[in-house]
Design a protein around this motif. Structure first.
Motif, PDB file in Angstrom:
ATOM      1  N   GLY A   1      25.005 119.001  55.842  1.00  0.00           N
ATOM      2  CA  GLY A   1      24.775 120.238  56.583  1.00  0.00           C
ATOM      3  C   GLY A   1      25.393 121.449  55.920  1.00  0.00           C
ATOM      4  N   LEU A   2      26.642 121.336  55.492  1.00  0.00           N
ATOM      5  CA  LEU A   2      27.303 122.479  54.845  1.00  0.00           C
ATOM      6  C   LEU A   2      26.670 122.792  53.500  1.00  0.00           C
ATOM      7  N   GLY A   3      26.106 121.776  52.861  1.00  0.00           N
ATOM      8  CA  GLY A   3      25.452 122.008  51.573  1.00  0.00           C
ATOM      9  C   GLY A   3      24.258 122.931  51.662  1.00  0.00           C
ATOM     10  N   THR A   4      23.669 123.079  52.847  1.00  0.00           N
ATOM     11  CA  THR A   4      22.528 123.984  53.013  1.00  0.00           C
ATOM     12  C   THR A   4      22.967 125.434  53.178  1.00  0.00           C
ATOM     13  N   TYR A   5      24.284 125.682  53.230  1.00  0.00           N
ATOM     14  CA  TYR A   5      24.808 127.034  53.434  1.00  0.00           C
ATOM     15  C   TYR A   5      25.435 127.621  52.164  1.00  0.00           C
ATOM     16  N   ARG A   6      24.944 127.230  51.016  1.00  0.00           N
ATOM     17  CA  ARG A   6      25.455 127.738  49.741  1.00  0.00           C
ATOM     18  C   ARG A   6      26.934 127.393  49.589  1.00  0.00           C
ATOM     19  N   ILE A   7      27.291 126.193  49.991  1.00  0.00           N
ATOM     20  CA  ILE A   7      28.666 125.722  49.911  1.00  0.00           C
ATOM     21  C   ILE A   7      28.684 124.440  49.079  1.00  0.00           C
ATOM     22  N   ARG A   8      29.624 124.357  48.147  1.00  0.00           N
ATOM     23  CA  ARG A   8      29.823 123.127  47.377  1.00  0.00           C
ATOM     24  C   ARG A   8      30.742 122.217  48.187  1.00  0.00           C
ATOM     25  N   VAL A   9      30.254 121.031  48.528  1.00  0.00           N
ATOM     26  CA  VAL A   9      30.983 120.148  49.438  1.00  0.00           C
ATOM     27  C   VAL A   9      31.151 118.766  48.816  1.00  0.00           C
ATOM     28  N   HIS A  10      32.347 118.202  49.030  1.00  0.00           N
ATOM     29  CA  HIS A  10      32.617 116.830  48.621  1.00  0.00           C
ATOM     30  C   HIS A  10      33.293 116.126  49.784  1.00  0.00           C
ATOM     31  N   GLY A  11      32.949 114.875  50.031  1.00  0.00           N
ATOM     32  CA  GLY A  11      33.524 114.131  51.136  1.00  0.00           C
ATOM     33  C   GLY A  11      34.415 112.999  50.668  1.00  0.00           C
ATOM     34  N   VAL A  12      35.531 112.781  51.384  1.00  0.00           N
ATOM     35  CA  VAL A  12      36.434 111.658  51.109  1.00  0.00           C
ATOM     36  C   VAL A  12      36.790 111.002  52.442  1.00  0.00           C
TER      37      VAL A  12
ATOM     38  N   LEU B   1      31.165 127.112  62.477  1.00  0.00           N
ATOM     39  CA  LEU B   1      32.115 126.620  61.484  1.00  0.00           C
ATOM     40  C   LEU B   1      32.001 127.403  60.181  1.00  0.00           C
ATOM     41  N   VAL B   2      30.785 127.631  59.713  1.00  0.00           N
ATOM     42  CA  VAL B   2      30.583 128.367  58.466  1.00  0.00           C
ATOM     43  C   VAL B   2      31.047 129.812  58.603  1.00  0.00           C
TER      44      VAL B   2
END
Length: 253
Positions: free
Chosen positions: A38-49, A127-128
């Motif tokens: 979801g956050l990736g669609t907002y021009r945000i680079r995201v990584h999950g751990v 959140l964004v």
């Protein structure tokens, strides 16, 4: 004849001012996937751990802007992670996202160093938008010129030394320092400091205050060995901050 038109921005869809790098620490795989996607669609680079150990490994080679952090993690919990990273990485924004919705949980999270606290489920637009505001504040702090003054950073609950070191403060340490920074060079009576700490100004409160100050001096000495904390005690009266502070010093409200 048909003419092309410039696409109009979707004002209901907030985006960060600049590219934003986020790491999500969430043990529930499906929730983590939805946040990252979801956050990736907002021009945000995201990584999950999935946990604190994986987060530590990721941070060893990456420098994200913001951490989205669950509390109920396996191993080290979110409170402990937030407090540790608040000390180690004062420019990392910390957003707690958890199912715990009690006021005590929220207060503990913020006291541990979280900048924002959200309960699940969260609207990604909210959140964004909140992370965009946090991003602007963090980058203003990073770009601020170095100062030879002592600074009380209320937003981050930190004391900045003239050498540039950042010392994470407990809530009581922040409450104790705020009146001293409001009137540098002036002896602040112990009774007033006790009220700031929400304590009865008796003999036991004075001893606790002295112990707290001793620990604070040690923290500053560890972070900045060449710059001792410039607080002077006046016997039977109170304490005075005798270091240089900015002219327009922002203190706790």
């Amino acid at each position: 004849m048909m003419t092309s038109r410039e696409p109009q921005p979707d004002i209901s869809r907030p985006t960060p001012d600049q590219e934003l790098s986020v790491v999500v620490c969430e043990d529930h795989a499906l929730t983590r996937h939805h946040l990252v996607a979801g956050l990736g669609t907002y021009r945000i680079r995201v990584h999950g751990v999935p946990d604190g150990a994986a987060l530590t490994a990721y941070l060893a080679s990456h420098d994200p802007d913001i951490l989205i952090l669950d509390i109920g993690l396996p191993g080290e919990d979110g409170y402990s992670i937030a407090a540790r990273l608040h000390r180690e990485r004062p420019h990392l924004g910390i957003v707690m996202l958890t199912a715990r919705d009690q006021m005590d949980d929220r207060i503990q999270g913020l006291d541990c160093g979280a900048d924002l606290y959200f309960t699940k489920p969260v609207d990604l637009r909210e959140l964004v938008s909140a992370m965009g505001g946090l991003q602007r504040r963090l980058r203003l702090n990073r770009s601020a010129p170095a100062s030879a003054d002592w600074q009380l950073d209320v937003l981050r609950s930190a004391l900045r030394t003239p050498s540039g070191a950042s010392v994470a403060l407990t809530d009581n340490e922040l409450r104790f320092l705020a009146p001293l920074f409001q009137e540098p060079g002036t002896v602040i009576p112990r009774e007033r400091l006790s009220r700031a700490l929400e304590q009865v100004p008796d003999m036991y409160a004075m001893r606790r205050m002295e112990t707290m100050l001793s620990r604070l001096r040690a923290k500053v000495r560890k972070a900045s060995p060449d710059v001792p904390l410039p607080i002077q005690a006046r016997h039977g009266q109170g304490y005075a901050f005798v270091g240089e502070v900015p002219e327009a010093c922002e203190t706790a409200r």
